[in-house]
Scaffold this motif. Structure first.
Motif, PDB file in Angstrom:
ATOM      1  N   CYS A 236       0.834  -1.201   0.000  1.00  0.00           N
ATOM      2  CA  CYS A 236       0.000   0.000   0.000  1.00  0.00           C
ATOM      3  C   CYS A 236       0.871   1.255   0.000  1.00  0.00           C
ATOM      4  CB  CYS A 236      -0.912  -0.019   1.229  1.00  0.00           C
ATOM      5  SG  CYS A 236      -2.060   1.374   1.321  1.00  0.00           S
ATOM      6  N   SER A 237       1.869   1.300   0.890  1.00  0.00           N
ATOM      7  CA  SER A 237       2.738   2.478   1.003  1.00  0.00           C
ATOM      8  C   SER A 237       3.534   2.724  -0.274  1.00  0.00           C
ATOM      9  CB  SER A 237       3.698   2.321   2.182  1.00  0.00           C
ATOM     10  OG  SER A 237       3.003   2.257   3.407  1.00  0.00           O
ATOM     11  N   THR A 238       4.003   1.647  -0.888  1.00  0.00           N
ATOM     12  CA  THR A 238       4.799   1.784  -2.111  1.00  0.00           C
ATOM     13  C   THR A 238       3.964   2.351  -3.251  1.00  0.00           C
ATOM     14  OG1 THR A 238       6.205  -0.068  -1.442  1.00  0.00           O
ATOM     15  CG2 THR A 238       6.259   0.555  -3.760  1.00  0.00           C
ATOM     16  N   THR A 239       2.731   1.900  -3.367  1.00  0.00           N
ATOM     17  CA  THR A 239       1.830   2.423  -4.397  1.00  0.00           C
ATOM     18  C   THR A 239       1.556   3.905  -4.168  1.00  0.00           C
ATOM     19  OG1 THR A 239       0.783   0.241  -4.594  1.00  0.00           O
ATOM     20  CG2 THR A 239      -0.405   2.113  -5.523  1.00  0.00           C
ATOM     21  N   ILE A 240       1.303   4.259  -2.918  1.00  0.00           N
ATOM     22  CA  ILE A 240       1.077   5.669  -2.577  1.00  0.00           C
ATOM     23  C   ILE A 240       2.290   6.508  -2.946  1.00  0.00           C
ATOM     24  CG2 ILE A 240       0.911   7.268  -0.620  1.00  0.00           C
ATOM     25  CD1 ILE A 240      -0.901   5.223   0.749  1.00  0.00           C
ATOM     26  N   ILE A 297      -6.300   3.666   8.328  1.00  0.00           N
ATOM     27  CA  ILE A 297      -5.167   3.617   7.396  1.00  0.00           C
ATOM     28  C   ILE A 297      -5.673   3.620   5.958  1.00  0.00           C
ATOM     29  CG2 ILE A 297      -3.263   2.169   6.559  1.00  0.00           C
ATOM     30  CD1 ILE A 297      -2.858   1.251   9.478  1.00  0.00           C
ATOM     31  N   ALA A 298      -6.694   2.822   5.677  1.00  0.00           N
ATOM     32  CA  ALA A 298      -7.257   2.756   4.317  1.00  0.00           C
ATOM     33  C   ALA A 298      -7.859   4.089   3.900  1.00  0.00           C
ATOM     34  CB  ALA A 298      -8.309   1.647   4.253  1.00  0.00           C
ATOM     35  N   LEU A 299      -8.577   4.738   4.803  1.00  0.00           N
ATOM     36  CA  LEU A 299      -9.167   6.048   4.513  1.00  0.00           C
ATOM     37  C   LEU A 299      -8.074   7.068   4.215  1.00  0.00           C
ATOM     38  CD1 LEU A 299     -11.565   8.042   4.446  1.00  0.00           C
ATOM     39  CD2 LEU A 299     -11.294   8.291   6.933  1.00  0.00           C
ATOM     40  N   GLY A 300      -7.008   7.048   5.018  1.00  0.00           N
ATOM     41  CA  GLY A 300      -5.902   7.965   4.808  1.00  0.00           C
ATOM     42  C   GLY A 300      -5.246   7.777   3.452  1.00  0.00           C
ATOM     43  N   ALA A 301      -5.136   6.524   3.014  1.00  0.00           N
ATOM     44  CA  ALA A 301      -4.521   6.237   1.719  1.00  0.00           C
ATOM     45  C   ALA A 301      -5.289   6.896   0.575  1.00  0.00           C
ATOM     46  CB  ALA A 301      -4.443   4.723   1.505  1.00  0.00           C
ATOM     47  N   VAL A 302      -6.612   6.847   0.642  1.00  0.00           N
ATOM     48  CA  VAL A 302      -7.442   7.446  -0.412  1.00  0.00           C
ATOM     49  C   VAL A 302      -7.345   8.969  -0.382  1.00  0.00           C
ATOM     50  CG1 VAL A 302      -9.788   7.730  -1.288  1.00  0.00           C
ATOM     51  CG2 VAL A 302      -9.031   5.488  -0.449  1.00  0.00           C
ATOM     52  N   GLU A 329      -3.810  20.578  -1.172  1.00  0.00           N
ATOM     53  CA  GLU A 329      -2.865  20.326  -0.087  1.00  0.00           C
ATOM     54  C   GLU A 329      -3.585  19.999   1.218  1.00  0.00           C
ATOM     55  OE1 GLU A 329       0.692  19.986   2.074  1.00  0.00           O
ATOM     56  OE2 GLU A 329       0.262  19.932  -0.072  1.00  0.00           O
ATOM     57  N   PHE A 330      -4.694  20.669   1.498  1.00  0.00           N
ATOM     58  CA  PHE A 330      -5.450  20.466   2.737  1.00  0.00           C
ATOM     59  C   PHE A 330      -5.954  19.028   2.855  1.00  0.00           C
ATOM     60  CE2 PHE A 330      -9.330  20.417   5.257  1.00  0.00           C
ATOM     61  CZ  PHE A 330      -8.979  21.148   6.385  1.00  0.00           C
ATOM     62  N   ILE A 331      -6.602  18.556   1.801  1.00  0.00           N
ATOM     63  CA  ILE A 331      -7.166  17.197   1.837  1.00  0.00           C
ATOM     64  C   ILE A 331      -6.044  16.162   1.876  1.00  0.00           C
ATOM     65  CG2 ILE A 331      -8.615  15.522   0.629  1.00  0.00           C
ATOM     66  CD1 ILE A 331     -10.071  17.912  -0.663  1.00  0.00           C
ATOM     67  N   SER A 332      -5.036  16.353   1.031  1.00  0.00           N
ATOM     68  CA  SER A 332      -3.936  15.393   0.963  1.00  0.00           C
ATOM     69  C   SER A 332      -3.161  15.322   2.272  1.00  0.00           C
ATOM     70  CB  SER A 332      -2.993  15.775  -0.186  1.00  0.00           C
ATOM     71  OG  SER A 332      -1.928  14.857  -0.283  1.00  0.00           O
ATOM     72  N   ALA A 333      -2.883  16.487   2.862  1.00  0.00           N
ATOM     73  CA  ALA A 333      -2.129  16.517   4.112  1.00  0.00           C
ATOM     74  C   ALA A 333      -2.891  15.841   5.242  1.00  0.00           C
ATOM     75  CB  ALA A 333      -1.801  17.964   4.485  1.00  0.00           C
ATOM     76  N   GLY A 334      -4.205  16.005   5.277  1.00  0.00           N
ATOM     77  CA  GLY A 334      -5.010  15.315   6.283  1.00  0.00           C
ATOM     78  C   GLY A 334      -4.941  13.810   6.105  1.00  0.00           C
ATOM     79  N   GLY A 335      -5.003  13.364   4.842  1.00  0.00           N
ATOM     80  CA  GLY A 335      -4.896  11.933   4.563  1.00  0.00           C
ATOM     81  C   GLY A 335      -3.547  11.359   4.966  1.00  0.00           C
ATOM     82  N   VAL A 336      -2.481  12.112   4.713  1.00  0.00           N
ATOM     83  CA  VAL A 336      -1.137  11.674   5.096  1.00  0.00           C
ATOM     84  C   VAL A 336      -1.080  11.352   6.580  1.00  0.00           C
ATOM     85  CG1 VAL A 336       1.265  12.387   5.379  1.00  0.00           C
ATOM     86  CG2 VAL A 336       0.073  12.921   3.275  1.00  0.00           C
ATOM     87  N   SER A 399      -5.004   6.697  -5.196  1.00  0.00           N
ATOM     88  CA  SER A 399      -6.181   6.466  -4.353  1.00  0.00           C
ATOM     89  C   SER A 399      -6.604   5.002  -4.338  1.00  0.00           C
ATOM     90  CB  SER A 399      -7.340   7.348  -4.811  1.00  0.00           C
ATOM     91  OG  SER A 399      -7.772   6.984  -6.113  1.00  0.00           O
ATOM     92  N   LEU A 400      -6.166   4.236  -5.333  1.00  0.00           N
ATOM     93  CA  LEU A 400      -6.503   2.805  -5.377  1.00  0.00           C
ATOM     94  C   LEU A 400      -5.559   1.955  -4.532  1.00  0.00           C
ATOM     95  CD1 LEU A 400      -7.351   2.395  -9.182  1.00  0.00           C
ATOM     96  CD2 LEU A 400      -8.947   2.581  -7.259  1.00  0.00           C
ATOM     97  N   SER A 401      -4.589   2.578  -3.882  1.00  0.00           N
ATOM     98  CA  SER A 401      -3.603   1.830  -3.086  1.00  0.00           C
ATOM     99  C   SER A 401      -4.246   1.053  -1.939  1.00  0.00           C
ATOM    100  CB  SER A 401      -2.553   2.792  -2.526  1.00  0.00           C
ATOM    101  OG  SER A 401      -3.167   3.766  -1.697  1.00  0.00           O
ATOM    102  N   PHE A 402      -5.390   1.515  -1.438  1.00  0.00           N
ATOM    103  CA  PHE A 402      -6.033   0.834  -0.311  1.00  0.00           C
ATOM    104  C   PHE A 402      -6.436  -0.598  -0.652  1.00  0.00           C
ATOM    105  CE2 PHE A 402      -9.793   1.887  -2.663  1.00  0.00           C
ATOM    106  CZ  PHE A 402     -10.746   0.947  -2.278  1.00  0.00           C
ATOM    107  N   LEU A 403      -6.536  -0.913  -1.944  1.00  0.00           N
ATOM    108  CA  LEU A 403      -6.946  -2.265  -2.344  1.00  0.00           C
ATOM    109  C   LEU A 403      -5.975  -3.326  -1.837  1.00  0.00           C
ATOM    110  CD1 LEU A 403      -8.083  -1.555  -6.032  1.00  0.00           C
ATOM    111  CD2 LEU A 403      -9.541  -1.915  -4.015  1.00  0.00           C
ATOM    112  N   TRP A 404      -4.691  -2.952  -1.632  1.00  0.00           N
ATOM    113  CA  TRP A 404      -3.706  -3.909  -1.108  1.00  0.00           C
ATOM    114  C   TRP A 404      -4.039  -4.345   0.320  1.00  0.00           C
ATOM    115  CZ3 TRP A 404      -0.776  -6.185  -4.436  1.00  0.00           C
ATOM    116  CH2 TRP A 404      -0.261  -5.516  -5.548  1.00  0.00           C
TER     117      TRP A 404
END
Length: 424
Positions: A236-240, A297-302, A329-336, A399-404
């Motif tokens: 998951c992390s590598t895809t992100i 974790i899955a929500l954050g990945a998306v 940046e706001f949405i992405s940083a929150g997900g990170v 955003s599809l990284s959560f599938l892992w």
């Protein structure tokens, strides 16, 4: 092994003198890093007239040394004093950054020097990061993992608010190379404060066998790839990281050339958007208690990657262009923050002490090692397909990284307390 730190009385972590000393140094260093992250590509773009491919390669150079993390981690596992490695790594990064304002002062700054700085600083960072995982569990108790990660991540998020705005102002006032002096000083301060932290590293298990570095490195990689939690996390992390660096290689170039925003406005937009990271860091533990660690974790990945697809829609007056950049940046940083805080705590909980640096090195070799490839693909994609289509592809792919995580034990993890280290 019995964790003797569990016997210590519980005190609010931010009031713990040793943690606070380390935390303070890291906070200062993080602010300095934000200056360099904006200044380095702007030197290439505005002073040396670099194109998308060159900027992508420069971003790749920062992360290319992570390919040696596997071997560095194996070496660090055999060192009794990981703290000492971290101090020297910070000092080397400070000296490396100091070379840029000096070269600018004598009129000798070149694209070649930028690549050299990126590679050397990146290599020093590898030694720091592979040492940090073992240092971390000597600094805080197991029941404080989430709290410690939240505090460190909160100030990291804060640096993304203060740092870009500070960087933009300094770059316009002093020029980009001189602004990097702030980062050089911040590394020296971090090295000094980390050295002052008193931790008993003898209480942790360490690798003492006579096996070769290559054997230990292979063992670390094999452990990660077979571990039920770590292998899903790594995928998951590598895809992100791949798709986020496709986007990050282009976003400053896009903001400067396509959106026609000044360094000050870009820094301000990133700073405002970074408040999402601060909010995410503050809410990460609370969201995990409500949804569970795995689903968070899955929500954050998306949320981390999907916003990149919004960048090409930016248009209109300056405030609208900058506002779109800030929103992304706001949405992405929150997900990170939702992703990193919970995923890092999970990894710390399931990894045996004597393999922490080796596991960190193996994980980083793949996870961070993919970043240069993502940056190169981003640069080439921007050149051949256009920046807009490349950013959209990065947002969708990441955003599809959560599938892992689906079908793995990670997704069903409710709390960190339920986890135990899995032996080698």
């Amino acid at each position: 092994m019995t964790d003797t730190t569990a016997a210590k009385p519980k005190v609010a972590l931010w009031r713990n003198r040793q943690f606070a000393t380390y935390w303070g140094g890291q906070t200062i260093s993080e602010v300095g890093d934000r200056v360099t992250e904006l200044a380095l590509p702007l030197i290439a773009v505005t002073m040396l007239h670099a194109g998308p491919t060159a900027v992508g390669l420069l971003t790749a150079a920062v992360w290319l040394p992570n390919l040696m993390s596997l071997f560095v981690g194996a070496w660090v596992d055999s060192q009794a004093r990981k703290q000492r490695v971290m101090v020297w790594a910070d000092a080397l990064q400070g000296l490396t950054m100091l070379s840029l304002p000096i070269a600018h002062y004598v009129g000798a700054i070149t694209l070649g020097q930028l690549f050299a700085v990126a590679l050397i600083a990146g290599a020093a960072s590898v030694f720091y990061q592979t040492s940090y995982s073992s240092f971390f569990v000597s600094l805080v108790r197991r029941d404080q993992y989430l709290e410690a990660n939240s505090l460190v991540s909160t100030t990291r998020s804060g640096s993304f608010i203060v740092g870009p705005a500070l960087a933009g102002g300094l770059i316009q006032l002093l020029t980009a190379p001189i602004a990097i002096l702030v980062d050089a000083v911040s590394f020296f301060v971090a090295a000094f404060l980390t050295r002052r932290v008193k931790v008993d590293e003898s209480m942790r298990e360490r690798e003492t066998s006579d096996e070769s570095l290559l054997h230990k490195s292979r063992e670390g990689m094999r452990f990660v790839l077979r571990h039920p939690y770590l292998k899903a996390s790594l995928r998951c992390s590598t895809t992100i990281n791949f798709f986020s660096f496709v986007a990050s290689a282009l976003i400053i170039l896009f903001a400067s050339r396509n959106l026609h925003l000044s360094a000050g406005v870009i820094g301000l937009a990133f700073g405002i958007g970074a408040t999402g990271g601060l909010l995410g860091a503050l809410l990460a533990a609370r969201v995990a208690r409500r949804l569970g660690v795995g689903p968070t974790i899955a929500l954050g990945a998306v949320l981390f990657c999907a916003p990149f697809a919004l960048v090409p829609i930016a248009g209109g007056p300056v405030w609208a262009r900058a506002g779109t950049l800030a929103l992304v940046e706001f949405i992405s940083a929150g997900g990170v923050m939702l992703y990193d805080i919970n995923n890092n705590a999970l990894q710390a909980a399931v990894t045996p002490d004597f393999m922490r640096s080796r596991v960190s090195g193996a994980y980083s070799t793949v996870n961070y090692g993919i970043r240069p490839l993502g940056a190169v693909v981003g640069g080439l994609g921007g050149e051949l397909l256009g920046i807009g289509p490349t950013m959209i592809a990065a947002g969708i792919g990441g955003s599809l990284s959560f599938l892992w995580l689906l079908g793995s034990p990670n997704i069903s993890t409710r709390t960190i307390d339920d986890l135990e280290p899995v032996g080698a």
